[in-house]
Motif scaffolding. Structure first.
Motif, PDB file in Angstrom:
ATOM      1  N   LEU A 192       0.819  -1.210   0.000  1.00 40.06           N
ATOM      2  CA  LEU A 192       0.000   0.000   0.000  1.00 40.06           C
ATOM      3  C   LEU A 192       0.855   1.262   0.000  1.00 40.06           C
ATOM      4  N   GLU A 202      -0.550   3.327  -5.511  1.00 41.25           N
ATOM      5  CA  GLU A 202      -1.625   4.306  -5.414  1.00 41.25           C
ATOM      6  C   GLU A 202      -2.992   3.679  -5.707  1.00 41.25           C
ATOM      7  N   ARG A 227      -4.159   1.745  -2.677  1.00 45.64           N
ATOM      8  CA  ARG A 227      -4.495   2.701  -1.609  1.00 45.64           C
ATOM      9  C   ARG A 227      -5.869   3.310  -1.865  1.00 45.64           C
TER      10      ARG A 227
END
Length: 81
Positions: A30, A34, A37
């Motif tokens: 993570l 991106e 996330r």
């Protein structure tokens, strides 16, 4: 590491705060991905929204009468009949 599977994202949310090495591996991914996330953020927001809905739908708490009160009502009802 490939992108994190949806089930693992939810497991990560469920077990946040634990010190499992598998969770650490997800955390490391993570830090660098991106896309994952963003998916984690979406899953977290969905979970928060669902919790809000369930909390609003909750009937709340209600004080329950004591056993003695229930017994007295029962006796009074039987005598009235």
């Amino acid at each position: 590491m490939k992108h994190i599977e949806e089930a693992l994202l939810h497991e990560y949310l469920d077990r946040s705060g634990e010190t499992d090495p598998a969770l650490r591996e997800i955390e490391m991914h993570l830090d660098t991905c991106e896309s994952c996330r963003a998916r984690l953020g979406e899953a977290s927001a969905l979970r928060a929204s669902a919790s809000d809905i369930l909390r609003a739908a909750s009937p709340g708490t209600r004080a329950m009468p004591s056993f003695e009160t229930i017994a007295a009502r029962s006796t009074a009802s039987a005598v009235a009949s």
